[in-house]
Motif scaffolding. Sequence first.
Motif, mmCIF file in Angstrom:
data_model
loop_
_atom_site.group_PDB
_atom_site.id
_atom_site.type_symbol
_atom_site.label_atom_id
_atom_site.label_comp_id
_atom_site.label_asym_id
_atom_site.label_seq_id
_atom_site.Cartn_x
_atom_site.Cartn_y
_atom_site.Cartn_z
ATOM 1 N N GLY A 164 0.430 -1.513 0.066
ATOM 2 C CA GLY A 164 0.074 -0.224 -0.414
ATOM 3 C C GLY A 164 0.498 1.012 -0.044
ATOM 4 N N ALA A 165 1.613 1.204 0.801
ATOM 5 C CA ALA A 165 2.787 2.187 1.102
ATOM 6 C C ALA A 165 3.267 2.400 -0.848
ATOM 7 C CB ALA A 165 4.621 2.207 1.679
ATOM 8 N N LYS A 166 4.143 1.556 -1.444
ATOM 9 C CA LYS A 166 4.898 2.313 -2.527
ATOM 10 C C LYS A 166 3.256 2.750 -3.681
ATOM 11 C CE LYS A 166 7.627 -2.388 -2.076
ATOM 12 N NZ LYS A 166 8.052 -3.175 -2.470
ATOM 13 N N LEU A 167 2.056 2.021 -3.719
ATOM 14 C CA LEU A 167 0.906 2.836 -3.867
ATOM 15 C C LEU A 167 0.573 3.912 -4.436
ATOM 16 C CD1 LEU A 167 -1.437 -1.148 -4.217
ATOM 17 C CD2 LEU A 167 -0.007 0.039 -6.369
ATOM 18 N N LEU A 168 0.989 4.215 -2.710
ATOM 19 C CA LEU A 168 0.596 5.707 -2.567
ATOM 20 C C LEU A 168 1.355 5.942 -3.344
ATOM 21 C CD1 LEU A 168 -1.790 5.048 -0.010
ATOM 22 C CD2 LEU A 168 -0.552 6.422 0.858
#
Length: 561
Positions: free
Chosen positions: A154-158
């Motif tokens: 999720g952090a990467k997608l943000l």
Amino acid sequence: MKNVEKYTRGYFMPPVKCMKWMDKEYITEAPIWCSVDLRDGNQALVVPMSLEQKLEYFQLLVEIGFKEIEVGFPAASETEYAFLRTLIEQDLIPDDVTIQVLTQSRDHIIRKTFESLVGVKNAVVHLYNSTSVAQREQVFKKSKEEIIEIAVNGAKLLKKYAAETEGNFKFQYSPESFTGTEMEFALEICNRVLDEWQPSPDNPVIINLPATVSHSMPHVYASQIEYMSDHLKYREHITVSVHPHNDRGTGVADAELGLLAGADRIEGTLFGNGERTGNVDIVTLALNMFSHGVDPKLNFENLPGIARVYERLTGMEVDERHPYGGELVFTAFSGSHQDAIAKGMKWREGNENQYWNVPYLLIDPLDIGREYEGDIIRINSQSGKGGIGYVLQQTYSLDLPQEMRESFGYSVKNVSDQLHKELMPNEIYDIFVKEYVNINEPIEFMTYKSNPQDQYRTIVSVQIKNEIQQFEGTGNGRLDAISNAIQSNMGIHYTNLVYKEHALETGSASQAVTYVGITSQEGTVYWGCGIDIDIMTSSVKALFSAVNKMIGSKELIGLKV
């Protein structure tokens, strides 16, 4: 209680002792406030707010002074999405206000979240996933590493979608159900997310540590927050946020101790609205700081007005005993409390004191839009003479002698007791007028005149049973002469003529009010009050009122008049 054996403590202590927060006595400055009324609060309503209602509520939060406002979960519903687009497209977000949106750690949800944010000036994108033992084992059925993978992905997608979207974005991560998570694991997952985001002076990050469910006493939560604050990577570039819920009734205490333990920011709602028992109440937190002389950086100077808007838009009610905002929180019914408050308020009039310290009142009600009249002292059968006298003085400028307050107090309490109800100021005033003011039965005062050659010889005209009579008396003053005339001609006797007078109001239309007390031969004190534009006439009317009360009493029931 049955079944107590099925429960045990559901929280996890830090692996090391974390008690530095105990060295701090009080909060010295306001935290960063983030209102989650429009997301956490709204989703908890029986009937969630409409678009129009949410727009009005957003404006209320801006007027109060919130600089960070979570506006919803835009990927969750069209209403949430439309609300966010309306705020952006109609330029309703002030330049100094940052909105916040919530998203789960799932690609399509994150993608739609950023679509909803196109063109925003400043936004926090709030990523979360559940980390607690219960959630891992029962809901997701995943290992710790798999839960970490969800967060890191999720952090990467943000990062990916923020780079592709117009707008200024800050990231926030929450290990949901933090308080039910092993502290070492909560720290590990937060640090893995931070490694992905690489916080810096130009890229600060928020780590939010929610008491999604309150499992512990507040000091445990403080130790958990201290542990995380001390061991998070990149700490100087991180804002540590707390988001307490109120399952155990300790939301405010959790938040306050969390600030002592290193938190920089608080997420909460007005009056504590939220899932189950609610979120932490920002009104209470802010005004607690205010009561210690710390500027909360939020404006609750019209708290009754704020409460009315809140109730209208949410359909919720602010409880009568809710701290600061409740209708009765400044109200004293108890006689001893009323007396102390009345004396404290009177003391402030004649003494210079920089700090507010009135007994029983934590803050000055006027500072949050409350009124002394009707808000502080209210009258029922438990009330005392001090409170009853205070109401008359504040509302009608009637400053009764102390002894008369006691006599009148019994009258008011008896009425309240018989009616089983609280008495309003106008009802108290009506009782006073009926029982004490300008009483003209059985002896009605008509006029008086003094002898020009002997000012202490006075003739008073009275009417008894439709017959006008004149009594003459002498004394050391006109009132004393009239008093002696009444006693000698009516065959009654009393002593200790007590007298007090004052102006009832200022200006050319002012009236004089006089209070007179007389003591019968049996030792009973009778009080009367006279009101007239002439001070001497008001004094005579007060005397006749007291005499008529004595004549009408059981002591003189056989007197023929």
